[in-house]
Design an enzyme around this catalytic site. Structure first.
Site, PDB file in Angstrom:
ATOM      1  CB  CYS A  86     -10.579  -7.530  12.787  1.00  0.00           C
ATOM      2  SG  CYS A  86      -9.212  -7.657  13.947  1.00  0.00           S
ATOM      3  CB  CYS A  92      -6.864  -9.781  13.334  1.00  0.00           C
ATOM      4  SG  CYS A  92      -7.470  -8.557  12.208  1.00  0.00           S
ATOM      5  CE  LYS A 151      -3.519 -13.532  12.224  1.00  0.00           C
ATOM      6  NZ  LYS A 151      -3.476 -12.550  11.153  1.00  0.00           N
ATOM      7  CE1 TYR A 169       0.205  -8.140   6.678  1.00  0.00           C
ATOM      8  CE2 TYR A 169      -0.200  -7.497   4.403  1.00  0.00           C
ATOM      9  CZ  TYR A 169       0.260  -7.190   5.674  1.00  0.00           C
ATOM     10  OH  TYR A 169       0.765  -5.951   5.925  1.00  0.00           O
ATOM     11  CD  GLU A 184      -1.056 -13.490   9.034  1.00  0.00           C
ATOM     12  OE1 GLU A 184      -0.475 -12.505   9.497  1.00  0.00           O
ATOM     13  OE2 GLU A 184      -2.309 -13.595   9.024  1.00  0.00           O
ATOM     14  CG  HIS A 205      23.045  -8.671  27.114  1.00  0.00           C
ATOM     15  ND1 HIS A 205      23.295  -9.070  25.823  1.00  0.00           N
ATOM     16  CD2 HIS A 205      23.752  -9.489  27.923  1.00  0.00           C
ATOM     17  CE1 HIS A 205      24.143 -10.090  25.851  1.00  0.00           C
ATOM     18  NE2 HIS A 205      24.428 -10.362  27.107  1.00  0.00           N
ATOM     19  CD  GLU A 235      21.715  -7.858  23.244  1.00  0.00           C
ATOM     20  OE1 GLU A 235      22.600  -7.130  23.729  1.00  0.00           O
ATOM     21  OE2 GLU A 235      21.435  -8.984  23.703  1.00  0.00           O
TER      22      GLU A 235
HETATM   23  P1  NDP Z   1      -2.767  -9.953  -0.336  1.00  0.00           P
HETATM   24  O1  NDP Z   1      -3.112  -8.847  -1.229  1.00  0.00           O
HETATM   25  O2  NDP Z   1      -1.848  -9.748   0.807  1.00  0.00           O
HETATM   26  O3  NDP Z   1      -2.166 -11.148  -1.193  1.00  0.00           O
HETATM   27  C1  NDP Z   1      -2.835 -11.706  -2.283  1.00  0.00           C
HETATM   28  C2  NDP Z   1      -1.946 -12.766  -2.878  1.00  0.00           C
HETATM   29  O4  NDP Z   1      -2.674 -13.463  -3.880  1.00  0.00           O
HETATM   30  C3  NDP Z   1      -0.703 -12.192  -3.535  1.00  0.00           C
HETATM   31  O5  NDP Z   1       0.370 -13.047  -3.280  1.00  0.00           O
HETATM   32  C4  NDP Z   1      -1.072 -12.201  -5.010  1.00  0.00           C
HETATM   33  O6  NDP Z   1       0.018 -12.403  -5.850  1.00  0.00           O
HETATM   34  C5  NDP Z   1      -1.948 -13.417  -5.103  1.00  0.00           C
HETATM   35  N1  NDP Z   1      -2.936 -13.301  -6.180  1.00  0.00           N
HETATM   36  C6  NDP Z   1      -3.766 -12.294  -6.419  1.00  0.00           C
HETATM   37  N2  NDP Z   1      -4.539 -12.557  -7.481  1.00  0.00           N
HETATM   38  C7  NDP Z   1      -4.167 -13.764  -7.931  1.00  0.00           C
HETATM   39  C8  NDP Z   1      -4.587 -14.575  -9.002  1.00  0.00           C
HETATM   40  N3  NDP Z   1      -5.556 -14.193  -9.815  1.00  0.00           N
HETATM   41  N4  NDP Z   1      -3.971 -15.770  -9.176  1.00  0.00           N
HETATM   42  C9  NDP Z   1      -2.996 -16.175  -8.340  1.00  0.00           C
HETATM   43  N5  NDP Z   1      -2.565 -15.437  -7.279  1.00  0.00           N
HETATM   44  C10 NDP Z   1      -3.149 -14.253  -7.098  1.00  0.00           C
HETATM   45  O7  NDP Z   1      -4.165 -10.538   0.115  1.00  0.00           O
HETATM   46  P2  NDP Z   1      -4.582 -11.490   1.309  1.00  0.00           P
HETATM   47  O8  NDP Z   1      -5.815 -12.136   0.840  1.00  0.00           O
HETATM   48  O9  NDP Z   1      -3.462 -12.336   1.769  1.00  0.00           O
HETATM   49  O10 NDP Z   1      -4.908 -10.457   2.462  1.00  0.00           O
HETATM   50  C11 NDP Z   1      -5.893  -9.445   2.239  1.00  0.00           C
HETATM   51  C12 NDP Z   1      -5.625  -8.240   3.095  1.00  0.00           C
HETATM   52  O11 NDP Z   1      -5.884  -8.562   4.440  1.00  0.00           O
HETATM   53  C13 NDP Z   1      -4.192  -7.794   3.042  1.00  0.00           C
HETATM   54  O12 NDP Z   1      -4.093  -6.707   2.156  1.00  0.00           O
HETATM   55  C14 NDP Z   1      -3.870  -7.364   4.419  1.00  0.00           C
HETATM   56  O13 NDP Z   1      -3.878  -5.961   4.473  1.00  0.00           O
HETATM   57  C15 NDP Z   1      -4.976  -7.901   5.290  1.00  0.00           C
HETATM   58  N6  NDP Z   1      -4.427  -8.843   6.258  1.00  0.00           N
HETATM   59  C16 NDP Z   1      -3.553  -8.385   7.193  1.00  0.00           C
HETATM   60  C17 NDP Z   1      -3.013  -9.260   8.103  1.00  0.00           C
HETATM   61  C18 NDP Z   1      -2.041  -8.760   9.110  1.00  0.00           C
HETATM   62  O14 NDP Z   1      -1.959  -7.560   9.335  1.00  0.00           O
HETATM   63  N7  NDP Z   1      -1.257  -9.646   9.731  1.00  0.00           N
HETATM   64  C19 NDP Z   1      -3.355 -10.680   8.116  1.00  0.00           C
HETATM   65  C20 NDP Z   1      -4.247 -11.046   7.060  1.00  0.00           C
HETATM   66  C21 NDP Z   1      -4.751 -10.163   6.170  1.00  0.00           C
HETATM   67  P3  NDP Z   1       0.954 -11.202  -6.356  1.00  0.00           P
HETATM   68  O15 NDP Z   1       1.838 -10.847  -5.225  1.00  0.00           O
HETATM   69  O16 NDP Z   1       1.649 -11.795  -7.521  1.00  0.00           O
HETATM   70  O17 NDP Z   1       0.011 -10.103  -6.739  1.00  0.00           O
END
Ligand code: NDP
Length: 462
Positions: A43, A48, A51, A180, A184, A439, A444
Protein backbone atom coordinates in the site's frame (compact mmCIF):
# COMPACT_ATOMS: atom_id res chain seq x y z
CA UNK A 1 21.20 -6.81 21.68
CA UNK A 2 18.67 -8.55 19.42
CA UNK A 3 16.26 -10.91 21.11
CA UNK A 4 16.49 -14.68 20.59
CA UNK A 5 13.03 -15.23 21.93
CA UNK A 6 9.84 -13.21 21.46
CA UNK A 7 6.13 -13.56 22.15
CA UNK A 8 5.26 -12.61 18.58
CA UNK A 9 7.22 -12.73 15.36
CA UNK A 10 5.54 -10.93 12.47
CA UNK A 11 6.65 -11.83 8.94
CA UNK A 12 5.88 -8.88 6.69
CA UNK A 13 6.02 -5.14 7.38
CA UNK A 14 2.96 -4.00 5.44
CA UNK A 15 -0.32 -2.58 6.69
CA UNK A 16 -1.53 -5.74 8.48
CA UNK A 17 1.81 -6.80 9.95
CA UNK A 18 2.80 -3.39 11.25
CA UNK A 19 -0.58 -2.83 12.90
CA UNK A 20 -0.51 -6.27 14.55
CA UNK A 21 3.05 -5.73 15.80
CA UNK A 22 2.32 -2.31 17.31
CA UNK A 23 -0.91 -3.34 19.00
CA UNK A 24 0.57 -6.57 20.36
CA UNK A 25 3.54 -4.61 21.74
CA UNK A 26 1.06 -2.19 23.31
CA UNK A 27 -0.51 -5.16 25.08
CA UNK A 28 2.90 -5.91 26.58
CA UNK A 29 4.13 -8.58 24.17
CA UNK A 30 7.79 -8.81 23.12
CA UNK A 31 7.53 -8.41 19.36
CA UNK A 32 9.89 -8.75 16.39
CA UNK A 33 9.05 -8.10 12.74
CA UNK A 34 10.89 -8.95 9.54
CA UNK A 35 10.46 -7.15 6.22
CA UNK A 36 12.53 -8.20 3.22
CA UNK A 37 11.82 -5.14 1.07
CA UNK A 38 10.66 -1.78 2.44
CA UNK A 39 8.57 -1.06 5.53
CA UNK A 40 5.05 -0.03 4.60
CA UNK A 41 4.31 -2.90 2.24
CA UNK A 42 2.39 -2.76 -1.01
CA UNK A 43 0.00 0.00 0.00
CA UNK A 44 2.62 2.53 1.04
CA UNK A 45 5.52 1.57 -1.21
CA UNK A 46 3.97 0.49 -4.52
CA UNK A 47 0.24 0.54 -4.18
CA UNK A 48 -2.48 2.79 -2.81
CA UNK A 49 -0.35 5.76 -1.75
CA UNK A 50 1.98 6.32 -4.74
CA UNK A 51 -0.94 5.39 -7.02
CA UNK A 52 -3.15 8.07 -5.46
CA UNK A 53 -0.36 10.62 -5.88
CA UNK A 54 -0.26 9.66 -9.58
CA UNK A 55 -4.03 10.03 -9.73
CA UNK A 56 -3.73 13.58 -8.38
CA UNK A 57 -1.02 14.32 -10.96
CA UNK A 58 -3.17 12.96 -13.77
CA UNK A 59 -6.20 15.08 -12.93
CA UNK A 60 -4.38 18.39 -13.43
CA UNK A 61 -4.79 18.02 -17.18
CA UNK A 62 -8.57 18.40 -16.77
CA UNK A 63 -8.07 21.29 -14.38
CA UNK A 64 -5.82 23.17 -16.82
CA UNK A 65 -8.37 22.76 -19.59
CA UNK A 66 -11.34 23.62 -17.41
CA UNK A 67 -9.63 26.65 -15.88
CA UNK A 68 -9.69 28.41 -19.25
CA UNK A 69 -13.48 28.29 -19.32
CA UNK A 70 -13.47 29.96 -15.91
CA UNK A 71 -11.34 32.78 -17.26
CA UNK A 72 -7.84 31.67 -16.37
CA UNK A 73 -4.95 31.93 -18.76
CA UNK A 74 -2.79 28.96 -17.83
CA UNK A 75 -0.44 28.89 -20.79
CA UNK A 76 0.56 25.58 -22.33
CA UNK A 77 0.96 23.04 -19.51
CA UNK A 78 3.80 20.54 -19.77
CA UNK A 79 4.48 17.53 -17.58
CA UNK A 80 7.97 17.00 -16.16
CA UNK A 81 7.86 13.33 -15.24
CA UNK A 82 11.15 13.51 -13.33
CA UNK A 83 9.71 16.10 -10.91
CA UNK A 84 6.60 14.01 -10.37
CA UNK A 85 8.66 10.87 -9.76
CA UNK A 86 11.14 12.60 -7.46
CA UNK A 87 8.46 14.19 -5.28
CA UNK A 88 6.35 11.04 -5.18
CA UNK A 89 9.35 8.89 -4.25
CA UNK A 90 10.40 11.37 -1.55
CA UNK A 91 6.96 11.17 0.02
CA UNK A 92 7.04 7.38 -0.02
CA UNK A 93 10.50 7.41 1.60
CA UNK A 94 9.14 9.77 4.28
CA UNK A 95 6.25 7.42 5.02
CA UNK A 96 8.61 4.44 5.14
CA UNK A 97 10.67 6.22 7.78
CA UNK A 98 7.53 6.95 9.77
CA UNK A 99 6.61 3.26 9.71
CA UNK A 100 10.09 2.45 11.04
CA UNK A 101 9.80 4.97 13.87
CA UNK A 102 6.31 3.80 14.81
CA UNK A 103 7.63 0.28 15.23
CA UNK A 104 10.68 1.50 17.11
CA UNK A 105 8.62 3.65 19.47
CA UNK A 106 6.31 0.71 20.15
CA UNK A 107 9.34 -1.38 21.14
CA UNK A 108 9.12 -3.71 18.13
CA UNK A 109 12.46 -5.07 16.96
CA UNK A 110 12.71 -4.82 13.15
CA UNK A 111 14.77 -7.11 10.92
CA UNK A 112 15.35 -5.88 7.39
CA UNK A 113 15.60 -9.29 5.78
CA UNK A 114 13.58 -12.31 4.74
CA UNK A 115 12.21 -14.58 7.46
CA UNK A 116 11.15 -18.20 7.11
CA UNK A 117 9.16 -20.50 9.32
CA UNK A 118 11.27 -23.37 10.65
CA UNK A 119 8.69 -24.92 12.95
CA UNK A 120 5.54 -23.86 14.79
CA UNK A 121 7.62 -21.89 17.30
CA UNK A 122 10.75 -20.87 15.40
CA UNK A 123 11.58 -18.34 12.69
CA UNK A 124 14.90 -18.28 10.84
CA UNK A 125 16.52 -15.31 9.15
CA UNK A 126 18.75 -16.86 6.48
CA UNK A 127 20.40 -13.53 5.64
CA UNK A 128 21.92 -13.03 9.08
CA UNK A 129 21.82 -16.70 10.06
CA UNK A 130 19.68 -15.98 13.13
CA UNK A 131 17.08 -18.26 14.68
CA UNK A 132 14.35 -16.76 16.87
CA UNK A 133 11.93 -18.60 19.13
CA UNK A 134 8.42 -17.19 18.97
CA UNK A 135 5.37 -17.95 21.08
CA UNK A 136 3.29 -16.89 18.11
CA UNK A 137 4.04 -16.31 14.43
CA UNK A 138 1.98 -13.99 12.24
CA UNK A 139 2.15 -14.35 8.47
CA UNK A 140 1.49 -10.95 6.89
CA UNK A 141 3.41 -11.22 3.64
CA UNK A 142 0.71 -9.87 1.32
CA UNK A 143 0.40 -10.64 -2.37
CA UNK A 144 2.35 -10.01 -5.56
CA UNK A 145 1.17 -9.10 -9.05
CA UNK A 146 0.90 -11.91 -11.59
CA UNK A 147 1.93 -11.78 -15.24
CA UNK A 148 -1.05 -13.86 -16.34
CA UNK A 149 -1.79 -15.42 -18.68
CA UNK A 150 1.69 -16.54 -19.74
CA UNK A 151 2.24 -15.48 -23.35
CA UNK A 152 5.19 -15.23 -25.72
CA UNK A 153 7.12 -12.12 -24.81
CA UNK A 154 5.25 -11.68 -21.51
CA UNK A 155 8.53 -10.75 -19.81
CA UNK A 156 8.59 -7.53 -21.87
CA UNK A 157 5.53 -6.26 -19.99
CA UNK A 158 5.55 -4.70 -16.52
CA UNK A 159 3.26 -5.14 -13.54
CA UNK A 160 2.00 -2.34 -11.31
CA UNK A 161 5.34 -2.52 -9.43
CA UNK A 162 7.13 -1.47 -12.62
CA UNK A 163 4.98 1.62 -13.06
CA UNK A 164 6.72 3.24 -10.11
CA UNK A 165 10.14 2.62 -11.64
CA UNK A 166 9.35 4.24 -15.00
CA UNK A 167 11.87 6.98 -15.74
CA UNK A 168 9.72 8.63 -18.40
CA UNK A 169 6.08 8.89 -19.32
CA UNK A 170 5.18 6.34 -21.99
CA UNK A 171 3.82 8.14 -25.04
CA UNK A 172 1.72 5.06 -25.82
CA UNK A 173 0.72 2.43 -23.29
CA UNK A 174 -1.33 -0.74 -23.41
CA UNK A 175 -2.98 -1.76 -20.12
CA UNK A 176 -4.28 -5.31 -19.70
CA UNK A 177 -7.06 -6.20 -17.24
CA UNK A 178 -10.44 -4.88 -16.16
CA UNK A 179 -10.03 -4.74 -12.37
CA UNK A 180 -9.07 -2.01 -9.93
CA UNK A 181 -5.45 -1.68 -10.98
CA UNK A 182 -5.96 -1.74 -14.76
CA UNK A 183 -8.80 0.75 -14.61
CA UNK A 184 -6.99 3.11 -12.26
CA UNK A 185 -3.71 3.16 -14.18
CA UNK A 186 -5.43 3.50 -17.55
CA UNK A 187 -7.03 6.64 -16.12
CA UNK A 188 -3.73 7.87 -14.72
CA UNK A 189 -1.75 7.43 -17.94
CA UNK A 190 -4.48 8.97 -20.07
CA UNK A 191 -4.61 11.97 -17.74
CA UNK A 192 -0.85 12.33 -17.89
CA UNK A 193 -1.05 12.47 -21.67
CA UNK A 194 -0.17 8.91 -22.75
CA UNK A 195 -2.10 7.48 -25.66
CA UNK A 196 -3.81 4.70 -23.69
CA UNK A 197 -5.46 1.45 -24.71
CA UNK A 198 -7.23 -0.63 -22.06
CA UNK A 199 -7.65 -4.25 -23.08
CA UNK A 200 -9.89 -6.62 -21.14
CA UNK A 201 -11.08 -10.16 -21.81
CA UNK A 202 -14.61 -9.41 -20.55
CA UNK A 203 -17.28 -7.31 -22.24
CA UNK A 204 -17.36 -4.75 -19.39
CA UNK A 205 -14.85 -3.42 -16.88
CA UNK A 206 -14.95 -4.07 -13.11
CA UNK A 207 -16.71 -7.41 -12.81
CA UNK A 208 -18.69 -7.67 -9.57
CA UNK A 209 -19.44 -3.93 -9.36
CA UNK A 210 -22.92 -2.54 -9.89
CA UNK A 211 -23.85 -2.59 -13.59
CA UNK A 212 -24.54 1.16 -13.67
CA UNK A 213 -21.00 1.81 -12.46
CA UNK A 214 -19.61 -0.58 -15.05
CA UNK A 215 -21.67 0.99 -17.83
CA UNK A 216 -20.91 4.52 -16.65
CA UNK A 217 -17.16 3.96 -16.63
CA UNK A 218 -17.35 2.11 -19.94
CA UNK A 219 -18.97 5.20 -21.47
CA UNK A 220 -16.73 7.72 -19.75
CA UNK A 221 -13.36 6.22 -20.63
CA UNK A 222 -13.63 6.46 -24.43
CA UNK A 223 -14.81 10.07 -24.02
CA UNK A 224 -11.59 10.70 -22.13
CA UNK A 225 -9.59 9.34 -25.02
CA UNK A 226 -8.97 5.88 -23.61
CA UNK A 227 -9.36 3.25 -26.32
CA UNK A 228 -11.23 0.25 -24.90
CA UNK A 229 -10.52 -3.17 -26.39
CA UNK A 230 -13.15 -5.35 -24.72
CA UNK A 231 -13.72 -9.05 -25.29
CA UNK A 232 -10.11 -9.17 -26.40
CA UNK A 233 -6.95 -10.85 -25.15
CA UNK A 234 -3.27 -10.30 -25.68
CA UNK A 235 -1.61 -13.06 -27.70
CA UNK A 236 2.02 -12.07 -28.09
CA UNK A 237 4.50 -9.30 -27.36
CA UNK A 238 7.60 -8.64 -29.43
CA UNK A 239 10.26 -6.00 -29.21
CA UNK A 240 10.77 -3.99 -32.38
CA UNK A 241 13.63 -1.62 -31.74
CA UNK A 242 12.48 1.00 -29.24
CA UNK A 243 8.85 -0.09 -29.24
CA UNK A 244 6.81 -3.10 -28.16
CA UNK A 245 4.55 -4.76 -30.66
CA UNK A 246 1.43 -6.33 -29.10
CA UNK A 247 -0.64 -8.80 -31.12
CA UNK A 248 -4.27 -8.92 -29.97
CA UNK A 249 -6.78 -11.76 -30.35
CA UNK A 250 -8.77 -9.68 -32.85
CA UNK A 251 -5.74 -9.66 -35.14
CA UNK A 252 -4.73 -6.07 -34.47
CA UNK A 253 -1.10 -5.23 -33.78
CA UNK A 254 -0.47 -2.26 -31.50
CA UNK A 255 2.87 -0.49 -31.23
CA UNK A 256 3.40 0.94 -27.78
CA UNK A 257 6.19 2.05 -25.46
CA UNK A 258 5.05 0.04 -22.45
CA UNK A 259 2.60 -2.70 -21.56
CA UNK A 260 1.14 -2.94 -18.08
CA UNK A 261 -0.33 -6.30 -17.10
CA UNK A 262 -2.85 -5.96 -14.25
CA UNK A 263 -4.63 -9.28 -14.30
CA UNK A 264 -4.65 -9.91 -10.58
CA UNK A 265 -2.41 -10.62 -7.62
CA UNK A 266 -1.49 -13.85 -5.86
CA UNK A 267 -0.76 -14.46 -2.16
CA UNK A 268 2.98 -14.28 -1.56
CA UNK A 269 3.09 -17.49 0.46
CA UNK A 270 5.60 -19.48 -1.59
CA UNK A 271 8.92 -20.46 -0.01
CA UNK A 272 7.92 -19.40 3.51
CA UNK A 273 8.21 -22.88 4.98
CA UNK A 274 4.49 -23.47 5.38
CA UNK A 275 4.85 -27.09 4.28
CA UNK A 276 7.24 -27.68 7.20
CA UNK A 277 4.44 -26.93 9.67
CA UNK A 278 1.70 -28.64 7.69
CA UNK A 279 -0.20 -25.51 6.54
CA UNK A 280 -1.78 -26.22 3.17
CA UNK A 281 -2.53 -23.24 0.97
CA UNK A 282 -5.40 -23.13 -1.52
CA UNK A 283 -4.99 -23.31 -5.31
CA UNK A 284 -3.80 -19.70 -5.60
CA UNK A 285 -1.53 -19.87 -2.54
CA UNK A 286 -3.83 -18.28 0.04
CA UNK A 287 -3.42 -19.33 3.67
CA UNK A 288 -6.76 -20.56 5.05
CA UNK A 289 -7.74 -18.97 8.38
CA UNK A 290 -10.76 -18.81 10.70
CA UNK A 291 -12.58 -15.65 11.80
CA UNK A 292 -9.80 -14.92 14.30
CA UNK A 293 -7.15 -15.27 11.55
CA UNK A 294 -5.88 -18.56 13.01
CA UNK A 295 -4.37 -21.13 10.67
CA UNK A 296 -4.58 -24.87 11.23
CA UNK A 297 -1.49 -24.54 13.48
CA UNK A 298 -2.48 -23.04 16.86
CA UNK A 299 0.64 -20.83 17.18
CA UNK A 300 0.50 -19.47 13.62
CA UNK A 301 -1.94 -16.86 12.30
CA UNK A 302 -2.21 -14.95 9.04
CA UNK A 303 -3.71 -11.57 8.09
CA UNK A 304 -4.09 -9.44 4.98
CA UNK A 305 -3.82 -10.32 1.29
CA UNK A 306 -1.98 -13.58 1.97
CA UNK A 307 -5.32 -14.91 3.24
CA UNK A 308 -7.23 -13.63 0.17
CA UNK A 309 -10.33 -12.61 2.14
CA UNK A 310 -10.95 -8.98 1.15
CA UNK A 311 -7.72 -7.65 -0.35
CA UNK A 312 -7.87 -4.08 0.84
CA UNK A 313 -5.55 -2.15 3.14
CA UNK A 314 -8.15 -1.14 5.75
CA UNK A 315 -9.18 -4.77 6.05
CA UNK A 316 -5.59 -5.96 6.55
CA UNK A 317 -5.21 -3.30 9.26
CA UNK A 318 -8.39 -4.48 10.97
CA UNK A 319 -7.36 -8.11 10.76
CA UNK A 320 -3.93 -7.30 12.23
CA UNK A 321 -5.46 -5.27 15.04
CA UNK A 322 -8.09 -7.92 15.82
CA UNK A 323 -5.42 -10.64 15.86
CA UNK A 324 -3.34 -8.69 18.41
CA UNK A 325 -6.38 -7.98 20.61
CA UNK A 326 -7.42 -11.62 20.44
CA UNK A 327 -4.06 -13.21 21.18
CA UNK A 328 -2.36 -10.60 23.39
CA UNK A 329 -5.14 -8.32 24.62
CA UNK A 330 -7.46 -10.93 26.10
CA UNK A 331 -10.25 -9.63 23.84
CA UNK A 332 -11.26 -12.13 21.15
CA UNK A 333 -12.21 -10.05 18.12
CA UNK A 334 -13.46 -11.32 14.76
CA UNK A 335 -13.33 -8.96 11.78
CA UNK A 336 -16.63 -8.33 10.05
CA UNK A 337 -16.03 -8.68 6.31
CA UNK A 338 -19.69 -8.00 5.60
CA UNK A 339 -19.99 -4.35 4.64
CA UNK A 340 -16.87 -3.02 2.99
CA UNK A 341 -16.95 0.36 1.26
CA UNK A 342 -14.40 0.88 -1.47
CA UNK A 343 -13.23 3.48 -3.94
CA UNK A 344 -11.83 2.98 -7.40
CA UNK A 345 -9.62 5.93 -8.29
CA UNK A 346 -10.47 5.98 -11.92
CA UNK A 347 -11.45 9.31 -13.46
CA UNK A 348 -14.41 9.53 -13.04
CA UNK A 349 -14.05 8.04 -9.59
CA UNK A 350 -16.14 5.25 -8.11
CA UNK A 351 -17.40 4.87 -4.55
CA UNK A 352 -19.44 1.85 -3.61
CA UNK A 353 -20.81 0.15 -0.52
CA UNK A 354 -23.20 -2.72 0.01
CA UNK A 355 -25.06 -4.79 -2.53
CA UNK A 356 -25.10 -4.15 -6.24
CA UNK A 357 -28.54 -4.18 -7.84
CA UNK A 358 -27.84 -7.63 -9.28
CA UNK A 359 -26.78 -9.03 -5.90
CA UNK A 360 -29.76 -7.42 -4.18
CA UNK A 361 -32.22 -8.84 -6.73
CA UNK A 362 -30.66 -12.27 -6.34
CA UNK A 363 -31.43 -12.13 -2.63
CA UNK A 364 -34.58 -9.99 -2.44
CA UNK A 365 -36.10 -10.49 -5.89
CA UNK A 366 -38.77 -8.01 -6.97
CA UNK A 367 -38.79 -6.40 -3.53
CA UNK A 368 -35.76 -4.38 -4.53
CA UNK A 369 -36.40 -0.71 -5.28
CA UNK A 370 -33.87 1.36 -7.18
CA UNK A 371 -33.34 5.12 -6.90
CA UNK A 372 -31.02 6.58 -9.43
CA UNK A 373 -29.83 9.89 -10.82
CA UNK A 374 -27.51 10.56 -13.72
CA UNK A 375 -26.70 14.20 -14.29
CA UNK A 376 -24.16 16.65 -15.56
CA UNK A 377 -22.10 17.96 -12.64
CA UNK A 378 -22.44 21.70 -12.09
CA UNK A 379 -18.83 22.44 -12.97
CA UNK A 380 -19.36 20.91 -16.40
CA UNK A 381 -22.08 23.46 -17.21
CA UNK A 382 -19.30 26.02 -17.59
CA UNK A 383 -16.44 23.83 -18.75
CA UNK A 384 -18.59 22.09 -21.34
CA UNK A 385 -16.88 18.83 -20.43
CA UNK A 386 -18.87 15.83 -21.63
CA UNK A 387 -19.21 14.02 -18.30
CA UNK A 388 -21.93 12.52 -16.11
CA UNK A 389 -22.27 11.85 -12.42
CA UNK A 390 -24.28 8.76 -11.42
CA UNK A 391 -25.77 8.08 -7.99
CA UNK A 392 -27.73 4.99 -7.15
CA UNK A 393 -29.43 3.69 -4.03
CA UNK A 394 -30.53 0.07 -3.75
CA UNK A 395 -33.37 -0.42 -1.25
CA UNK A 396 -35.22 -3.42 0.16
CA UNK A 397 -38.85 -2.30 -0.40
CA UNK A 398 -40.62 -4.10 2.50
CA UNK A 399 -38.17 -2.99 5.20
CA UNK A 400 -37.08 0.27 3.49
CA UNK A 401 -33.52 -0.67 4.43
CA UNK A 402 -30.78 0.70 2.16
CA UNK A 403 -28.81 -2.25 0.82
CA UNK A 404 -26.29 -0.47 -1.38
CA UNK A 405 -25.06 2.93 -2.55
CA UNK A 406 -23.09 3.32 -5.77
CA UNK A 407 -21.49 6.53 -6.98
CA UNK A 408 -19.62 7.52 -10.11
CA UNK A 409 -18.21 11.02 -10.33
CA UNK A 410 -16.13 13.62 -8.56
CA UNK A 411 -15.11 12.72 -5.00
CA UNK A 412 -17.12 9.48 -5.03
CA UNK A 413 -14.47 7.85 -2.83
CA UNK A 414 -14.83 10.63 -0.26
CA UNK A 415 -18.62 10.64 -0.28
CA UNK A 416 -19.03 6.89 0.05
CA UNK A 417 -17.22 6.81 3.39
CA UNK A 418 -20.13 8.51 5.14
CA UNK A 419 -22.74 6.54 3.22
CA UNK A 420 -20.98 3.49 4.68
CA UNK A 421 -21.54 4.83 8.21
CA UNK A 422 -25.26 5.14 7.45
CA UNK A 423 -25.50 1.65 5.98
CA UNK A 424 -23.56 0.21 8.91
CA UNK A 425 -26.15 1.73 11.23
CA UNK A 426 -28.93 0.10 9.24
CA UNK A 427 -30.21 3.28 7.58
CA UNK A 428 -33.52 3.19 5.75
CA UNK A 429 -34.43 5.20 2.68
CA UNK A 430 -36.63 7.31 4.99
CA UNK A 431 -33.49 8.16 7.01
CA UNK A 432 -31.81 9.37 3.83
CA UNK A 433 -34.95 11.35 2.89
CA UNK A 434 -35.22 13.23 6.16
CA UNK A 435 -31.58 14.28 6.01
CA UNK A 436 -31.29 17.93 4.97
CA UNK A 437 -29.45 18.42 1.69
CA UNK A 438 -26.17 20.31 1.46
CA UNK A 439 -26.69 22.66 -1.43
CA UNK A 440 -25.29 22.97 -4.05
CA UNK A 441 -23.42 19.69 -4.12
CA UNK A 442 -23.59 16.52 -6.13
CA UNK A 443 -24.09 14.38 -3.07
CA UNK A 444 -27.33 16.15 -2.17
CA UNK A 445 -28.90 13.87 -4.78
CA UNK A 446 -28.47 11.06 -2.26
CA UNK A 447 -31.03 12.65 0.05
CA UNK A 448 -33.36 14.09 -2.56
CA UNK A 449 -34.08 11.04 -4.72
CA UNK A 450 -37.83 10.58 -4.30
CA UNK A 451 -39.06 8.59 -7.28
CA UNK A 452 -38.16 4.94 -7.78
CA UNK A 453 -36.36 4.26 -10.99
CA UNK A 454 -38.54 2.27 -13.36
CA UNK A 455 -37.00 -0.34 -15.60
CA UNK A 456 -38.63 -2.20 -18.47
CA UNK A 457 -38.16 -5.47 -16.59
CA UNK A 458 -39.81 -4.52 -13.35
CA UNK A 459 -41.80 -1.60 -12.07
CA UNK A 460 -40.35 -0.85 -8.68
CA UNK A 461 -42.71 0.82 -6.25
CA UNK A 462 -41.51 2.02 -2.86
P1 NDP B 1 -8.66 -7.61 -9.83
O1 NDP B 1 -8.95 -8.93 -9.29
O2 NDP B 1 -9.42 -6.42 -9.37
O3 NDP B 1 -8.80 -7.65 -11.41
C1 NDP B 1 -8.12 -8.56 -12.21
C2 NDP B 1 -8.53 -8.34 -13.64
O4 NDP B 1 -7.72 -9.15 -14.48
C3 NDP B 1 -9.98 -8.73 -13.90
O5 NDP B 1 -10.53 -7.81 -14.79
C4 NDP B 1 -9.85 -10.10 -14.54
O6 NDP B 1 -10.85 -10.37 -15.47
C5 NDP B 1 -8.56 -9.97 -15.29
N1 NDP B 1 -7.87 -11.25 -15.44
C6 NDP B 1 -7.60 -12.14 -14.50
N2 NDP B 1 -6.94 -13.19 -15.01
C7 NDP B 1 -6.81 -12.96 -16.32
C8 NDP B 1 -6.23 -13.67 -17.39
N3 NDP B 1 -5.65 -14.84 -17.19
N4 NDP B 1 -6.29 -13.13 -18.63
C9 NDP B 1 -6.88 -11.93 -18.83
N5 NDP B 1 -7.43 -11.19 -17.83
C10 NDP B 1 -7.40 -11.71 -16.61
O7 NDP B 1 -7.10 -7.44 -9.64
P2 NDP B 1 -6.16 -6.17 -9.67
O8 NDP B 1 -4.84 -6.71 -10.04
O9 NDP B 1 -6.73 -5.06 -10.46
O10 NDP B 1 -6.16 -5.72 -8.15
C11 NDP B 1 -5.74 -6.65 -7.15
C12 NDP B 1 -6.38 -6.33 -5.83
O11 NDP B 1 -5.83 -5.14 -5.32
C13 NDP B 1 -7.86 -6.09 -5.94
O12 NDP B 1 -8.54 -7.26 -5.55
C14 NDP B 1 -8.14 -4.99 -4.99
O13 NDP B 1 -8.73 -5.52 -3.84
C15 NDP B 1 -6.81 -4.39 -4.64
N6 NDP B 1 -6.76 -3.00 -5.07
C16 NDP B 1 -7.61 -2.11 -4.50
C17 NDP B 1 -7.59 -0.80 -4.91
C18 NDP B 1 -8.54 0.17 -4.30
O14 NDP B 1 -9.09 -0.10 -3.24
N7 NDP B 1 -8.77 1.32 -4.94
C19 NDP B 1 -6.67 -0.31 -5.94
C20 NDP B 1 -5.86 -1.35 -6.49
C21 NDP B 1 -5.92 -2.64 -6.08
P3 NDP B 1 -12.27 -10.99 -15.05
O15 NDP B 1 -13.06 -9.88 -14.46
O16 NDP B 1 -12.79 -11.51 -16.33
O17 NDP B 1 -11.95 -12.08 -14.07
Amino acid sequence: MARDEVDLFVIGGGSGGVRAARIAAGHGARVALAEEYRLGGTCVIRGCVPKKLMVYASRFSDEFEDARRFGWDVGEPRLDWSILKRNRDAEIARLETIYGSLLHTAGVETHHERALIEDAGTVVLPGSGRRIKAGHILIAVGATPTLDPPIDGGELAMTSNGVFDLERRPDRILVIGGGYIAVEFAGVFAGLGSETTLLHRGDKLLRGFDEDLRDGLGEAYPKRGIALALGTTLERIERAGEVLRATLSDGRVLEVDDILVATGRRPHSGGLGLERVGIETDEIGAVPVDVYSRTSVPTISAVGDVTNRANLTPIAIREGHAFADTVFGGKPTAVDHGLIPTGVFSTPEIGTVGMSEVAARARHGDDVVIYKASFRPMKATITGRDERTMMKIVVDGPTDRVLGVHLLGHDAGEIIQLAAVALGMGATKADFDRTVAVHPTSSEELVTLRTPFVTKKSVAVG
